[in-house]
Design a protein around this motif. Structure first.
Motif, mmCIF file in Angstrom:
data_model
loop_
_atom_site.group_PDB
_atom_site.id
_atom_site.type_symbol
_atom_site.label_atom_id
_atom_site.label_comp_id
_atom_site.label_asym_id
_atom_site.label_seq_id
_atom_site.Cartn_x
_atom_site.Cartn_y
_atom_site.Cartn_z
ATOM 1 N N PHE A 1 0.799 -1.231 0.000
ATOM 2 C CA PHE A 1 0.000 0.000 0.000
ATOM 3 C C PHE A 1 0.831 1.282 0.000
ATOM 4 O O PHE A 1 0.272 2.385 -0.028
ATOM 5 C CB PHE A 1 -0.927 0.022 1.234
ATOM 6 N N GLY A 2 2.157 1.147 0.094
ATOM 7 C CA GLY A 2 3.021 2.340 0.091
ATOM 8 C C GLY A 2 2.906 3.155 1.360
ATOM 9 O O GLY A 2 3.106 4.373 1.356
ATOM 10 N N THR A 3 2.577 2.515 2.476
ATOM 11 C CA THR A 3 2.383 3.223 3.745
ATOM 12 C C THR A 3 3.677 3.263 4.555
ATOM 13 O O THR A 3 4.465 2.319 4.517
ATOM 14 C CB THR A 3 1.314 2.492 4.591
ATOM 15 N N GLU A 4 3.868 4.329 5.326
ATOM 16 C CA GLU A 4 5.029 4.409 6.229
ATOM 17 C C GLU A 4 4.798 3.467 7.414
ATOM 18 O O GLU A 4 3.676 3.376 7.930
ATOM 19 C CB GLU A 4 5.169 5.851 6.740
ATOM 20 N N VAL A 5 5.865 2.788 7.844
ATOM 21 C CA VAL A 5 5.746 1.875 8.995
ATOM 22 C C VAL A 5 6.125 2.612 10.278
ATOM 23 O O VAL A 5 7.125 3.330 10.321
ATOM 24 C CB VAL A 5 6.666 0.639 8.803
ATOM 25 N N ILE A 6 5.331 2.399 11.315
ATOM 26 C CA ILE A 6 5.668 2.920 12.652
ATOM 27 C C ILE A 6 5.972 1.699 13.516
ATOM 28 O O ILE A 6 5.221 0.717 13.509
ATOM 29 C CB ILE A 6 4.509 3.741 13.226
#
Ligand SMILES: NC(=O)c1ccc[n+]([C@@H]2O[C@H](COP(=O)([O-])OP(=O)(O)OC[C@H]3O[C@@H](n4cnc5c(N)ncnc54)[C@H](O)[C@@H]3O)[C@@H](O)[C@H]2O)c1
Length: 398
Positions: free
Chosen positions: A46-51
């Motif tokens: 999904f191209g999301t930043e990981v936290i």
């Protein structure tokens, strides 16, 4: 604008990341999982930043919403910590596993003045919407009796559920909201008293002391007294030879008429001066894709295997569907559970953005969750009738 951190990158949340991303009120979506490889998998999909951790997510000032998709018994603590960190919360069902946790979530909403919403798919199930609409129009007269259930054999759950003893043996009534929501949404009432029974499972995992819940039951059944004077039979089954539709109202009876359902057929009968009228309303309630295929030779098999009960809207949902953003209309295949996912995410995003209480707010979520918690207590005591605590209506006009 909403900046949403998804907590829990398992099977279910993958259906929702693209809906948060596509919503016009959402600026950014982040993902987080205890198992980093799962978060990384979401990042590549999904191209999301990981936290890295939940604690990091609630500490970040730029994030204003937390969406909880962790295991079904783990939501309450995360919801309370998120609200206390000043975040709005979307939580997968159920709200909690104890009455006190429900109380604490309501207190945290009041204290922090933030939005809490439980993502109950079944409030948008066509059968519940239809019964609600007809009941409000007076078709059924005064409410007398209803039956709703969530029948989902655990063999159809993802493998991970079967390997997690907490999930496998969770008392069925600790996951009550699909069945309670359907009948309570349709009647507008809440449950005040319950008596329940369970079926002891022969699997070793349900034997004395073999599971963390001390739970012997994989199937549980209840009778609930409702605040409108009527009665509901509500059931939750996890070891039962049946698949679809897993959540449904099988009967809704009033003094003037009734609704009955079996597999794919929805029937309304009403008393008239000349006798009894019977109407087949299946095409109004079934998903459009199901109706379009009703002459298929494999129709019954496909209904039983849940072929059309995911993305396709039903005609009774048309009014709700019309309020969805254009961006959702361009992604009709990103949906789920009788097309309820898009409606739920729009409820949450619109609620937060416009400062409006969502439909399944903390008070309504408690009214859907607590009857199950008390029903399990009753079943453990051999069916003794118990009062259901109620935290009332939301403080201001929804
Ligand atoms: N119709 C419905 O409403 C419906 C349907 C399916 C699932 N659900 C709900 O959705 C939730 C998720 O289901 P699933 O099938 O994806 O479960 P899952 O077990 O596949 O995923 C849960 C994930 O949460 C992660 N996690 C747990 N605690 C965490 C923490 N503190 N921080 C970060 N990550 C954490 C786990 O590592 C795991 O990857 C469940 O609560 C379930 O009840 C609802």
């Amino acid at each position: 604008m909403l900046r949403v951190a998804i907590i829990g990158c398992g099977e279910f949340a993958a259906n929702f990341v693209p809906l948060f991303q596509a919503h016009p009120y959402v600026e950014n979506v982040y993902v987080c999982d205890l198992q980093d490889e799962k978060a990384q998998n979401y990042k590549s999909r999904f191209g999301t930043e990981v936290i890295a951790t939940f604690e990091d997510a609630i500490a970040r000032e730029d994030i204003n919403c937390i969406a909880i998709f962790t295991e079904r018994y783990s939501h309450a603590k995360l919801a309370i910590a998120s609200l206390d960190a000043g975040k709005h919360v979307y939580s997968a069902v159920p709200m909690a596993c104890t009455v006190d946790e429900c109380r604490q979530i309501i207190e945290a909403v009041k204290r922090n003045k933030k939005t809490y919403m439980m993502g109950e798919t079944c409030v948008y199930y066509p059968c519940s919407m239809y019964c609600k609409e007809q009941y409000q129009k007076g078709t059924f007269g005064d409410f007398v009796f209803g039956e709703s259930q969530y029948f989902h054999d655990i063999s159809h759950f993802p493998k991970i559920y079967q390997e997690d003893i907490n999930c496998y043996t969770l008392p069925p009534f600790y996951y009550p909201t699909h069945s309670t929501a359907m009948i309570l949404n349709a009647t507008g009432a809440y449950a005040t008293k319950v008596t329940a029974f369970g079926v002891c499972d022969k699997d070793e995992r349900y034997k004395d002391g073999n599971n963390p819940w001390n739970n012997p039951f994989s199937n549980e059944f209840s009778l609930m007294q409702l605040s409108n004077g009527g009665v509901a039979r509500v059931s939750e089954c996890r070891r039962i030879g049946y698949k679809a539709p897993s959540s449904y109202i099988s009967g809704f009876y009033g003094t003037q008429g009734s609704y009955q359902f079996s597999n794919a057929q929805h029937i309304v009968t009403t008393l008239t001066e000349k006798g009894v009228d019977m109407l087949d309303v299946s095409d109004m309630i079934n998903p459009i894709a199901m109706t379009q295929n009703k002459n298929d030779k494999d129709f019954k098999k496909n209904v039983a295997n849940h072929k059309w009960q995911w993305n396709s809207f039903s005609p009774v949902q048309n009014k709700e569907k019309a309020r969805l953003p254009q961006s959702y209309k361009r992604i009709p295949d990103v949906n789920g559970h009788m097309a309820s996912h898009q409606l739920l995410i729009d409820d949450f995003c619109t609620g937060v953005y416009e400062g409006k209480m969502p439909y399944v707010n903390a008070w309504r979520a408690a009214r859907y969750t607590i009857p199950g918690i008390i029903a399990h207590d009753s079943a453990m005591q051999g069916g003794v009738p118990l009062d259901i605590p109620d935290f009332g209506d939301p403080p201001s006009d929804e």
